[in-house]
Design an enzyme around this catalytic site. Structure first.
Site, PDB file in Angstrom:
ATOM      1  N   HIS A 120     -27.193   1.146 -12.164  1.00  0.00           N
ATOM      2  CA  HIS A 120     -27.366  -0.239 -11.729  1.00  0.00           C
ATOM      3  C   HIS A 120     -28.789  -0.464 -11.189  1.00  0.00           C
ATOM      4  O   HIS A 120     -29.412   0.452 -10.641  1.00  0.00           O
ATOM      5  CB  HIS A 120     -26.414  -0.575 -10.571  1.00  0.00           C
ATOM      6  CG  HIS A 120     -24.962  -0.633 -10.955  1.00  0.00           C
ATOM      7  ND1 HIS A 120     -24.511  -0.597 -12.241  1.00  0.00           N
ATOM      8  CD2 HIS A 120     -23.848  -0.753 -10.169  1.00  0.00           C
ATOM      9  CE1 HIS A 120     -23.188  -0.684 -12.247  1.00  0.00           C
ATOM     10  NE2 HIS A 120     -22.764  -0.769 -11.010  1.00  0.00           N
ATOM     11  N   SER A 146     -21.238   1.293 -17.394  1.00  0.00           N
ATOM     12  CA  SER A 146     -20.519   2.433 -16.815  1.00  0.00           C
ATOM     13  C   SER A 146     -19.770   2.060 -15.538  1.00  0.00           C
ATOM     14  O   SER A 146     -18.773   2.690 -15.200  1.00  0.00           O
ATOM     15  CB  SER A 146     -21.492   3.578 -16.528  1.00  0.00           C
ATOM     16  OG  SER A 146     -22.553   3.102 -15.739  1.00  0.00           O
ATOM     17  N   CYS A 199     -20.069   0.830  -5.526  1.00  0.00           N
ATOM     18  CA  CYS A 199     -21.314   1.438  -6.030  1.00  0.00           C
ATOM     19  C   CYS A 199     -22.554   0.584  -5.718  1.00  0.00           C
ATOM     20  O   CYS A 199     -23.599   1.118  -5.328  1.00  0.00           O
ATOM     21  CB  CYS A 199     -21.191   1.693  -7.532  1.00  0.00           C
ATOM     22  SG  CYS A 199     -20.539   0.308  -8.457  1.00  0.00           S
TER      23      CYS A 199
END
Ligand SMILES: NC(=O)c1ccc[n+]([C@@H]2O[C@H](COP(=O)([O-])OP(=O)(O)OC[C@H]3O[C@@H](n4cnc5c(N)ncnc54)[C@H](OP(=O)(O)O)[C@@H]3O)[C@@H](O)[C@H]2O)c1
Length: 377
Positions: free
Chosen positions: A285, A202, A172
């Site tokens: 993020h 998360s 990610c």
């Protein structure tokens, strides 16, 4: 003049991204019926009860992804539980070898060990596996794809060919970083990149989000802390990413940014270093990215390039101090970029600083995987 294939794809992706953002969660029964199609692929979702698995369902629905059938797969613990999707109730099944019979596309998000075991089984049974774990990312035979960046890496994989295949979704943090860095890299080659991340709960799954919520209550109420997922206090704190530390002193998350960037850009000389930090943010993020460029690039041109990039939007208002935040991108498809400025420590406009935020369950995981599935269609 004919539009090159790549640019056309970029335009389509930008259009689809905008469309899905505006139409999210306003689906009518009509669009639901449009998604269920006899000539569409059969899908399986491995890890459907998890943070990414649940987001797969949301993204499939938001984008009206066509499907003939969907298998909802998880561990034995979840077998028999109900999962409602697009007005229909499904029974979650335990993941088994036979789960992949008749499945055209299998979306995996159940962790690396499950992918390593069941990915090849699914491929042998003819499924195209789009895997969210790190299990196959650095395998030379497995394309590692961000659809806006390197769609051609998977052009040899064909749906309905009867041949199964693996495609890996990047980490990610890599996806969020490269969504912003790649348009700049195409204009003025990046020769070195320094990344510092601020990563949300998360990213560590549904249980980590619960732990942050619980700990926040516990701290405020003066109760003893529950530390099941992370070994130290997470609420009102931050710490080095929980990934294992390697002999070179980097942690695994940091090395993913280093190695995956080289593979996705097909540039084994680009220098990348990273420091990854877990912050007590629920979702999305943030990353500070410093770029060293081969050719000079002024910040206005950089802003123009980023403003036109597919899947990217700019929040960069110096007057009101308004810049990207995790909350501003939570549940959004596109990655936000701000703090676009010349790096004063580098000579002759060879350096650029940017601050990037992206919803890593969405663009960093589920959305990217479903965009890969859309490329297959
Ligand atoms: N979270 C992110 O932002 C993110 C981003 C990119 C990639 N990823 C990757 O995606 C994967 C899942 O992450 P997550 O955050 O969604 O984790 P999560 O919330 O902890 O969910 C894990 C899922 O895996 C399933 N599972 C566990 N053991 C299983 C087994 N033996 N057989 C079948 N299913 C099993 C769980 O099912 P049960 O509920 O039945 O246990 C659950 O559905 C990981 O590889 C992660 O690295 C996550």
């Amino acid at each position: 003049m004919a539009i090159p294939h790549y640019q056309l794809l970029t335009h389509i992706t930008k259009f689809q991204t905008n469309l899905s953002t505006s139409s999210r969660r306003t689906k009518s029964n009509f669009t639901v019926r449009m998604s269920l199609k006899e000539d569409a692929p059969s899908l399986a979702i491995v890890g459907v009860t998890g943070a990414v698995g649940q987001e797969f369902l949301q993204v499939l629905s938001d984008r009206d992804f066509p499907y003939k059938s969907i298998k909802m797969l998880a561990s034995k613990k979840s077998a028999g539980k109900k999962q409602v999707f697009e007005d229909k109730e499904y029974v979650i099944e335990e993941l088994k070898d036979e789960s992949f019979d008749g499945v055209d596309i299998a979306l995996f998000s159940a962790g690396g060990s499950i992918s390593k075991k069941f990915g090849p089984i699914a491929v042998n049974r003819g499924s195209i596996v789009i895997d969210n774990s790190s299990a196959f990312r650095m395998d030379d035979n497995v394309p590692l794809v961000i659809p806006e960046v390197n769609p051609d890496a998977m052009s040899h994989i064909k749906l309905y060919s009867g041949k199964g295949a693996l495609i890996a979704n990047p980490n990610c943090s890599t996806i969020i970083c490269l969504m912003a860095a790649t348009p700049i890299h195409r204009h003025s080659k990046v020769i070195r990149m320094v990344v510092s991340t601020y990563q949300a709960a998360s990213g560590a799954g549904a249980a980590a989000m619960e732990e942050l919520k619980l700990q926040t209550h516990e701290v405020l109420e003066g109760k003893p802390l529950t530390c099941n997922i992370f070994k130290e206090q997470y609420a009102f704190n931050l710490f080095s990413h929980n990934a294992p530390i390697l002999p070179n002193g980097y942690n695994e998350e940091e090395m993913k940014l280093v190695k995956e960037t080289r593979k996705i850009w097909n540039d084994h000389n680009v220098k990348v270093t990273a420091t990854c930090i877990r912050v007590p943010v629920m979702r999305a993020h943030a990353e500070s990215v410093n770029l060293q460029l081969e050719k000079p690039l002024d910040e206005d041109t950089a802003r123009e390039i980023l403003g036109k990039a597919a899947g990217v939007f700019i929040i960069d208002d110096r007057v009101s101090n308004n810049f990207p935040t995790p909350l501003k991108v939570s549940n959004k498809d596109d990655v936000a970029v701000g703090r676009i400025r010349q790096d004063l420590s580098q000579d002759g406009k060879h350096g650029l600083d940017i601050f990037v935020c992206g919803d890593q369950i969405r663009k960093g995981a589920a959305l990217n995987a479903i965009q890969i599935a859309e490329l297959l269609l």
